[in-house]
Design a protein around this motif. Structure first.
Motif, PDB file in Angstrom:
ATOM      1  N   GLY A  67       0.824  -1.203   0.000  1.00 51.73           N
ATOM      2  CA  GLY A  67       0.000   0.000   0.000  1.00 51.73           C
ATOM      3  C   GLY A  67       0.855   1.248   0.000  1.00 51.73           C
ATOM      4  N   CYS A  68       0.161   2.387   0.042  1.00 52.18           N
ATOM      5  CA  CYS A  68       0.863   3.664  -0.027  1.00 52.18           C
ATOM      6  C   CYS A  68       0.023   4.754   0.630  1.00 52.18           C
ATOM      7  CB  CYS A  68       1.163   4.040  -1.471  1.00 52.18           C
ATOM      8  SG  CYS A  68      -0.310   4.302  -2.497  1.00 52.18           S
ATOM      9  N   GLY A  69       0.627   5.899   0.758  1.00 47.73           N
ATOM     10  CA  GLY A  69      -0.060   7.072   1.265  1.00 47.73           C
ATOM     11  C   GLY A  69       0.862   8.270   1.154  1.00 47.73           C
ATOM     12  N   ALA A  70       0.279   9.447   1.214  1.00 48.77           N
ATOM     13  CA  ALA A  70       1.064  10.668   1.052  1.00 48.77           C
ATOM     14  C   ALA A  70       0.454  11.792   1.876  1.00 48.77           C
ATOM     15  CB  ALA A  70       1.102  11.073  -0.423  1.00 48.77           C
ATOM     16  N   PHE A  71       1.261  12.839   2.073  1.00 50.64           N
ATOM     17  CA  PHE A  71       0.724  14.080   2.616  1.00 50.64           C
ATOM     18  C   PHE A  71       1.420  15.234   1.936  1.00 50.64           C
ATOM     19  CE2 PHE A  71       4.324  13.396   5.489  1.00 50.64           C
ATOM     20  CZ  PHE A  71       4.853  14.668   5.655  1.00 50.64           C
ATOM     21  N   ASP A  75      -1.930  24.172   4.554  1.00 48.98           N
ATOM     22  CA  ASP A  75      -1.933  25.527   5.094  1.00 48.98           C
ATOM     23  C   ASP A  75      -0.919  25.564   6.226  1.00 48.98           C
ATOM     24  OD1 ASP A  75      -2.669  28.155   5.518  1.00 48.98           O
ATOM     25  OD2 ASP A  75      -4.738  27.732   6.054  1.00 48.98           O
ATOM     26  N   PHE A  76      -0.724  26.724   6.818  1.00 44.85           N
ATOM     27  CA  PHE A  76       0.209  26.833   7.929  1.00 44.85           C
ATOM     28  C   PHE A  76      -0.189  25.855   9.025  1.00 44.85           C
ATOM     29  CE2 PHE A  76       1.633  28.502  11.984  1.00 44.85           C
ATOM     30  CZ  PHE A  76       2.995  28.611  11.736  1.00 44.85           C
ATOM     31  N   GLY A  77       0.691  24.933   9.363  1.00 48.62           N
ATOM     32  CA  GLY A  77       0.425  23.964  10.426  1.00 48.62           C
ATOM     33  C   GLY A  77      -0.527  22.850  10.057  1.00 48.62           C
ATOM     34  N   VAL A  78      -0.985  22.814   8.814  1.00 49.85           N
ATOM     35  CA  VAL A  78      -1.986  21.825   8.400  1.00 49.85           C
ATOM     36  C   VAL A  78      -1.490  21.052   7.175  1.00 49.85           C
ATOM     37  CG1 VAL A  78      -4.385  21.449   7.678  1.00 49.85           C
ATOM     38  CG2 VAL A  78      -3.827  23.333   9.240  1.00 49.85           C
ATOM     39  N   ALA A  79      -1.506  19.729   7.288  1.00 46.92           N
ATOM     40  CA  ALA A  79      -1.147  18.855   6.172  1.00 46.92           C
ATOM     41  C   ALA A  79      -2.415  18.173   5.663  1.00 46.92           C
ATOM     42  CB  ALA A  79      -0.142  17.801   6.618  1.00 46.92           C
ATOM     43  N   GLU A  80      -2.400  17.845   4.394  1.00 44.78           N
ATOM     44  CA  GLU A  80      -3.520  17.101   3.792  1.00 44.78           C
ATOM     45  C   GLU A  80      -3.042  15.707   3.431  1.00 44.78           C
ATOM     46  OE1 GLU A  80      -6.802  17.333   0.188  1.00 44.78           O
ATOM     47  OE2 GLU A  80      -5.065  18.671   0.117  1.00 44.78           O
ATOM     48  N   LEU A  81      -3.770  14.701   3.894  1.00 47.43           N
ATOM     49  CA  LEU A  81      -3.470  13.318   3.533  1.00 47.43           C
ATOM     50  C   LEU A  81      -4.040  13.034   2.154  1.00 47.43           C
ATOM     51  CD1 LEU A  81      -4.203  11.429   6.869  1.00 47.43           C
ATOM     52  CD2 LEU A  81      -2.034  12.341   6.041  1.00 47.43           C
ATOM     53  N   LYS A  82      -3.276  12.287   1.357  1.00 48.60           N
ATOM     54  CA  LYS A  82      -3.663  11.998  -0.018  1.00 48.60           C
ATOM     55  C   LYS A  82      -3.327  10.548  -0.361  1.00 48.60           C
ATOM     56  CE  LYS A  82      -4.768  14.907  -2.523  1.00 48.60           C
ATOM     57  NZ  LYS A  82      -6.108  15.402  -2.820  1.00 48.60           N
ATOM     58  N   ARG A  83      -4.079   9.968  -1.272  1.00 50.67           N
ATOM     59  CA  ARG A  83      -3.790   8.693  -1.933  1.00 50.67           C
ATOM     60  C   ARG A  83      -3.442   7.558  -0.968  1.00 50.67           C
ATOM     61  NH1 ARG A  83      -6.509   9.204  -6.129  1.00 50.67           N
ATOM     62  NH2 ARG A  83      -5.337   7.760  -7.377  1.00 50.67           N
ATOM     63  N   ILE A  84      -4.202   7.457   0.121  1.00 49.92           N
ATOM     64  CA  ILE A  84      -3.984   6.365   1.065  1.00 49.92           C
ATOM     65  C   ILE A  84      -4.682   5.118   0.521  1.00 49.92           C
ATOM     66  CG2 ILE A  84      -4.386   5.522   3.394  1.00 49.92           C
ATOM     67  CD1 ILE A  84      -4.184   8.413   4.344  1.00 49.92           C
TER      68      ILE A  84
END
Length: 160
Positions: A67-71, A75-84
């Motif tokens: 499997g995989c995942g990304a971030f 925004d400032f202090g905020v990450a978005e999780l992607k493609r999990i």
């Protein structure tokens, strides 16, 4: 030989590699079957190729892709999780990928993560809720997904 539930490794890898592309193609195909949209247009590979983002792959000790995942920075202090994505042949992989991403998110200096999935993806919604994510209003202005379901989690205080 059967491998134990935790007999795998998760590490940062090149999102442009053939292995990464294979996993993301599998995810896109699964999402397209589920919702009619594979989600590729909402993921920019370059966004995860910096110190403020990451792409991670889970493999068995023998190198089999799991499997995989990304971030990426949202925004400032905020990450978005992607493609999990976790292939369904090994228990605990999805949770381990999520945990590895959260650890990397904190190490990169973020305190909160957000993510978006589709209402039809009930399995993903249950997974995120089970892992401490709370529903939030849409965080992306002008989102083209009327059925988007958004979640967030504050990570301050988790072991990094």
């Amino acid at each position: 030989m059967m491998e134990s539930a935790m007999d795998f490794v998760i590490q940062r890898e090149d999102p442009y590699s053939l292995d990464a592309q294979m996993l993301m193609d599998e995810l896109s195909a699964m999402l397209a079957l589920l919702s009619g949209d594979g989600g590729q247009s909402r993921f920019c590979t370059d966004d995860v190729c910096s110190a403020r983002g990451a792409f991670m792959i889970a493999r068995t000790s023998h190198g089999t892709l799991l499997g995989c995942g990304a971030f990426r920075r949202f925004d400032f202090g905020v990450a978005e999780l992607k493609r999990i994505y976790a292939r369904s042949n090994k228990a605990g992989v999805g949770r381990a990928i999520l945990s590895a991403l959260e650890t990397e998110v904190v190490a990169a200096g973020y305190h909160t993560v957000v993510l978006e999935t589709r209402a039809v993806n009930r399995r993903a919604i249950a997974f995120y809720e089970r892992n401490g994510y709370s529903p939030i209003d849409g965080f992306r202005s002008g989102s083209d997904l009327a059925d988007a379901r958004c979640f967030a989690r504050t990570l301050c205080g988790i072991d990094a």
